[in-house]
Design a protein around this motif. Structure first.
Motif, PDB file in Angstrom:
ATOM      1  N   ASP A  32       0.861  -1.183   0.000  1.00 36.64           N
ATOM      2  CA  ASP A  32       0.000   0.000   0.000  1.00 36.64           C
ATOM      3  C   ASP A  32       0.905   1.243   0.000  1.00 36.64           C
ATOM      4  N   THR A  33       1.177   1.844   1.157  1.00 29.76           N
ATOM      5  CA  THR A  33       2.102   2.982   1.187  1.00 29.76           C
ATOM      6  C   THR A  33       3.532   2.523   0.881  1.00 29.76           C
ATOM      7  N   GLY A  34       3.839   1.268   1.165  1.00 26.74           N
ATOM      8  CA  GLY A  34       5.190   0.730   0.966  1.00 26.74           C
ATOM      9  C   GLY A  34       6.061   0.856   2.208  1.00 26.74           C
ATOM     10  N   LEU A  35       5.545   1.519   3.234  1.00 26.49           N
ATOM     11  CA  LEU A  35       6.354   1.779   4.438  1.00 26.49           C
ATOM     12  C   LEU A  35       6.736   0.486   5.161  1.00 26.49           C
ATOM     13  N   THR A  36       5.792  -0.438   5.271  1.00 29.07           N
ATOM     14  CA  THR A  36       6.072  -1.702   5.956  1.00 29.07           C
ATOM     15  C   THR A  36       7.135  -2.489   5.196  1.00 29.07           C
ATOM     16  N   THR A  37       6.964  -2.576   3.897  1.00 27.40           N
ATOM     17  CA  THR A  37       7.894  -3.339   3.061  1.00 27.40           C
ATOM     18  C   THR A  37       9.296  -2.751   3.117  1.00 27.40           C
TER      19      THR A  37
END
Ligand code: IMP
Ligand code: MG
Length: 171
Positions: free
Chosen positions: A99-104
């Motif tokens: 989604d935002t890419g922050l976790t990844t």
């Protein structure tokens, strides 16, 4: 609540099979470490590995960034880490949705410090409209619109994981 269909079970199965086929081809003569990101990726991971024709090791990492809502809090916490050694291994991260890419980004940066030989990302769903940080998805199932999706392991407040299809919350 009735959950409208976005991606049918049949389409998901075909796609998962083709992703497995591609991974098996790319990792021939290798023995990758597959890291499944819990909880959302558990159904996807279970289906994905059963079509692989190469040996893999599977491990699981549990990460939390959403406080029981549909908005990312941006604060990422590792609730359960993997046990497997990462050094010199070929890593495939298996995730439900980027989604935002922050976790990844957080997960990739953390794993990189353990000196793997390679890291690739396999995600069932991509929601590019909400991206905050650029993320390269090496194996991507479907691109989805800016809706809150559920099913096939993905939840809303711990509900709807058992759906065979990917649906979305109406409204
Ligand atoms: P990100 O850090 O914003 O990319 O968020 C990634 C994680 O948030 C995913 O792995 C999901 O667990 C969760 N997530 C993001 N979008 C959705 C959605 O539409 N439905 C359910 N969970 C979502
Ligand atoms: Mg997730």
């Amino acid at each position: 609540m009735k959950i409208p269909v976005l991606i049918s079970a049949d389409l998901i199965h075909k796609k998962v099979k083709s992703l497995s086929k591609q991974i098996s081809k790319d990792y021939i003569n290798k023995h990758p470490l597959l890291i499944s990101i819990l909880n959302g990726a558990f159904v996807f991971t279970a289906d994905l590995i059963r079509h692989l024709t190469i040996p893999v090791r599977c491990d699981f990492m549990r990460v939390s960034s959403y406080n029981q809502s549909t908005q990312s809090s941006g604060r990422i916490k590792i609730i359960m880490d993997i046990d497997s050694p990462v050094k010199n291994r070929d890593i495939i991260i298996v995730d439900d949705i980027i989604d935002t890419g922050l976790t990844t980004r957080y997960i990739i940066n953390r794993l990189k410090r353990r000196k793997p030989r390679s890291i690739k990302l396999c995600a069932l769903l991509n929601k590019p409209s909400r991206r905050i940080v650029p993320i390269k998805i090496d194996y991507c199932g479907f691109t989805v619109p800016n809706k809150f999706v559920v099913g096939y392991g993905i939840d809303y407040k711990e509900q709807y994981r058992q759906l065979h299809y990917i649906g979305y919350l109406p409204g």
